[in-house]
Write an enzyme that holds these catalytic residues in place. Sequence first.
Site, PDB file in Angstrom:
ATOM      1  CG  LEU A  84      -2.028  -0.936   1.369  1.00 54.82           C
ATOM      2  CD1 LEU A  84      -2.592  -0.904   2.773  1.00 54.82           C
ATOM      3  CD2 LEU A  84      -3.097  -0.551   0.360  1.00 54.82           C
ATOM      4  CD  GLU A 113     -10.340  -2.786   5.651  1.00 51.34           C
ATOM      5  OE1 GLU A 113      -9.199  -3.270   5.691  1.00 51.34           O
ATOM      6  OE2 GLU A 113     -11.150  -2.998   4.749  1.00 51.34           O
ATOM      7  CE  LYS A 115      -0.102  -0.338   6.487  1.00 49.00           C
ATOM      8  NZ  LYS A 115       0.970  -1.129   7.055  1.00 49.00           N
ATOM      9  CG  ASP A 117       2.971  -3.431  13.069  1.00 47.35           C
ATOM     10  OD1 ASP A 117       3.376  -3.852  11.966  1.00 47.35           O
ATOM     11  OD2 ASP A 117       3.687  -2.789  13.857  1.00 47.35           O
ATOM     12  NE  ARG A 136       4.960  -7.871   0.902  1.00 47.52           N
ATOM     13  CZ  ARG A 136       4.261  -6.986   0.223  1.00 47.52           C
ATOM     14  NH1 ARG A 136       2.953  -7.001   0.309  1.00 47.52           N
ATOM     15  NH2 ARG A 136       4.852  -6.107  -0.528  1.00 47.52           N
ATOM     16  CE1 TYR A 225      -5.062  -7.373   4.172  1.00 44.24           C
ATOM     17  CE2 TYR A 225      -4.874  -7.293   6.564  1.00 44.24           C
ATOM     18  CZ  TYR A 225      -4.292  -7.457   5.319  1.00 44.24           C
ATOM     19  OH  TYR A 225      -2.959  -7.708   5.225  1.00 44.24           O
ATOM     20  CE  LYS A 312       2.996   2.307   7.700  1.00 46.25           C
ATOM     21  NZ  LYS A 312       4.369   2.215   7.751  1.00 46.25           N
ATOM     22  CB  CYS A 406      33.248   0.414  34.246  1.00 44.37           C
ATOM     23  SG  CYS A 406      32.060  -0.941  34.292  1.00 44.37           S
ATOM     24  CB  CYS A 409      34.572  -3.447  37.050  1.00 46.71           C
ATOM     25  SG  CYS A 409      35.079  -2.730  35.494  1.00 46.71           S
ATOM     26  CB  CYS A 424      33.661  -1.478  30.700  1.00 47.68           C
ATOM     27  SG  CYS A 424      34.697  -2.270  31.942  1.00 47.68           S
ATOM     28  CB  CYS A 430      33.681  -5.782  33.803  1.00 49.60           C
ATOM     29  SG  CYS A 430      32.283  -4.691  33.958  1.00 49.60           S
TER      30      CYS A 430
HETATM   31  S1  IVH Z   1      -5.156  -4.244   2.258  1.00 45.84           S
HETATM   32  C1  IVH Z   1      -3.833  -4.259  -2.151  1.00 45.84           C
HETATM   33  N1  IVH Z   1      -5.895  -3.853   4.769  1.00 45.84           N
HETATM   34  O1  IVH Z   1      -0.291  -3.612   5.278  1.00 45.84           O
HETATM   35  C2  IVH Z   1      -4.184  -3.981  -0.730  1.00 45.84           C
HETATM   36  N2  IVH Z   1      -3.607  -4.325   4.321  1.00 45.84           N
HETATM   37  O2  IVH Z   1       1.498  -1.892   3.712  1.00 45.84           O
HETATM   38  C3  IVH Z   1      -3.754  -5.056   0.147  1.00 45.84           C
HETATM   39  N3  IVH Z   1      -2.212  -4.479   6.346  1.00 45.84           N
HETATM   40  O3  IVH Z   1       0.641  -5.985   2.855  1.00 45.84           O
HETATM   41  C4  IVH Z   1      -3.645  -4.729   1.562  1.00 45.84           C
HETATM   42  N4  IVH Z   1      -3.803  -4.065   7.796  1.00 45.84           N
HETATM   43  O4  IVH Z   1       0.128  -6.812   5.260  1.00 45.84           O
HETATM   44  C5  IVH Z   1      -4.863  -4.121   3.926  1.00 45.84           C
HETATM   45  N5  IVH Z   1      -6.688  -3.526   6.916  1.00 45.84           N
HETATM   46  C6  IVH Z   1      -5.674  -3.800   6.094  1.00 45.84           C
HETATM   47  C7  IVH Z   1      -4.364  -4.027   6.563  1.00 45.84           C
HETATM   48  C8  IVH Z   1      -3.342  -4.289   5.643  1.00 45.84           C
HETATM   49  C9  IVH Z   1      -2.521  -4.341   7.646  1.00 45.84           C
HETATM   50  C10 IVH Z   1      -0.854  -4.759   5.856  1.00 45.84           C
HETATM   51  C11 IVH Z   1      -0.786  -5.824   4.795  1.00 45.84           C
HETATM   52  C12 IVH Z   1      -0.209  -5.152   3.592  1.00 45.84           C
HETATM   53  C13 IVH Z   1       0.520  -4.000   4.194  1.00 45.84           C
HETATM   54  C14 IVH Z   1       0.686  -2.888   3.202  1.00 45.84           C
END
Ligand code: IVH
Length: 666
Positions: A84, A113, A115, A117, A136, A225, A312, A406, A409, A424, A430
């Site tokens: 993305l 949605e 994102k 992690d 991936r 998603y 982000k 240090c 020691c 050190c 130590c």
């Molecule tokens: S959609 C073509 N939805 O973010 C669109 N991605 O930086 C496909 N990710 O590879 C991604 N939450 O691993 C989508 N709600 C969300 C997400 C999401 C996390 C991750 C995903 C993607 C990466 C892109």
Amino acid sequence: MTAKQAEQRAAELRQIIEEHNRRYYVLNRPVISDFQYDVLMQELAAIEKKFPHLVTAASPTQRVGSDITKEFVQVGHKYPMLSLSNTYSIEELREFDNRVRKGLDGEPEYVCELKFDGTAIGLTYLDGRLHQAVTRGDGQRGDDVTVNVRTIPSIPQQLRGNDFPHEFEIRGEIYMPFLAFERLNRERDMEGEQPFANPRNAAAGSLKLLDSNETARRGLNCFLYYLLGDQLPADNHYECLQAAKRWGFTVSEHTRKCPSIEAVFDFIRYWETSREGLPYATDGVVIKVNSFAHQRRLGFTAKSPRWATSFKFKAEQAVTELLSVDFQVGRTGAVTPVANLAPVLLAGTTVKRASLHNADQMSLLDIRLHDWVKVEKGGEIIPKVVGVDLNRRPHGSEPFRYITHCPECGAALVRDEGEAKHYCPNDAHCPPQILGKIAHFISRKAMNITAGEATIELLFRNGLVKNIADLYTLKKEDVENFDKWGEKSAENLIKSIADSTGTPFERVLFALGIRYVGETTARKIAAALRSIDALAQADREQLLAVDEVGERIARSILAYFSDESNREIIARLRAAGLQFEAGAQVRFSDALAGMSFVITGTLSRPREEFKALIEAHGGSAGNTVSPKTTYLLSGDKGGAKLDTARKLGVKIIDEEAFRELIGVKN
Ligand code: IVH
């Protein structure tokens, strides 16, 4: 090869392979590379093909399945797995909205949605059953991790209802909730293993484990998603997600339709702070155009869809008072300043300590005692101090004075040219350096001795183990009377130490903890110099000739061996039976006995692998072509060595001919 010879060789190979299976699966301590292992299997397979009567059910070639697949099989993605685009500001997001509206010549509806992690996964379903789960990878091909994904309870094996397409793919994010992450890191810490830096790494690592039972224990979870296929149940993203939910997938309840970009901004503003209460990590918001017809009109760039982007979040920050500064001395002697803070809530946890990096960083930010400092938690779990609120600086404060000695020691600290950190230098006496050295020595990638930090500390405080060599003189009676110990745990420790003497040289070398000699460097050194004696005697030029070894590493190695106490420890370890020579245990055959090889050009695998293979079959490998060279093994784009070989009449062979020499033909 006669039938009799074939029979003998097959038996020999089975024995060798079984031994390496045991080292790999049982001892977790392989001495050959996967490539070398494959070559052994291929040789056996070639013999069995020629002499089918030799095939037995117990032959390693017949045992296919999870216990002999060491890595995951790579599979192509039906639809490439794109990423993305990122935006970091509301303005950039407005530009995205403008581009979308221009492309559509109209008003889009968006879906917002969170994102998540974690690590991306693509799941294929056939007739409602989970068929394949692929990571991936590089976007075109990924690893088939189906066996591990089947252990994740929230991913359905069988879908509910009957309105799902015959075949479709659904993508999502596999993640590790904070609670599971903290539990896992506590366990790893107790077992003396390196903790994961963040839940994302932990999720990705857990998905790639070779033992699915272990994956099952890790508490992974998954949000879906993105639905892909030819006969989707609706003409827009949002309704497809609702259908997926009905079929049994976990779709985040925080998914919202937004009629305008203003509504998208509201969603972002809400989650920018509210995400702190979520039990899993998020790093932004994903914004998608809802209608599939609109998505098709907008299309894709080479890297990402034009119909979606991500916003982000900034790393979460808090401001609090700096009460005092501690200095931690690590296992290499590196000194790290650590801030003691007035407790403050940050990203769901109370933070009392944060990293201050090093002296330069502290003076650059001009951090002073009792300043109000900004603390940030990025992707990493350890918070760091990133700045000072100068408006709140107390009157009369003075620049911070970094320590000169240090704290553990008392030795005067040193700082090498070009190094950010102070060190050190008293590595032999130590305490944290001693403890750190021992902890590194026993760690899984080094000697793999099963003892935790607490045990090491106990042994050290009781004066039983003052250096790594002391481990090997430890006796059961020394430890069984420790509080909460007992005969069994004492026995286990002693056995684990004794077992570790079989660890191959390259890992012993890594275990010694010579500064800058990491796993890879140790492997290269072991392959090039072959023994600790050769290494100890090597001069600067010889060291620099080794792949990966530069000035800094060479200097560190020379310093290590010039220290009498290090030489003494090595002598004691040698007496205890540790491996100080490379490859001593590996012998595949005598097929290449008396032959000398030189390698040139690009082969299918790194040269080192071929060198190891040549030696395992009794041959020798050198660097210069001479009249004594038996074969020049040449890959693609062979260089000057080809000309020399032709001039000297040295036979030139390719990889295929080489494989014939060692009996591997398929
Ligand atoms: S959609 C073509 N939805 O973010 C669109 N991605 O930086 C496909 N990710 O590879 C991604 N939450 O691993 C989508 N709600 C969300 C997400 C999401 C996390 C991750 C995903 C993607 C990466 C892109």
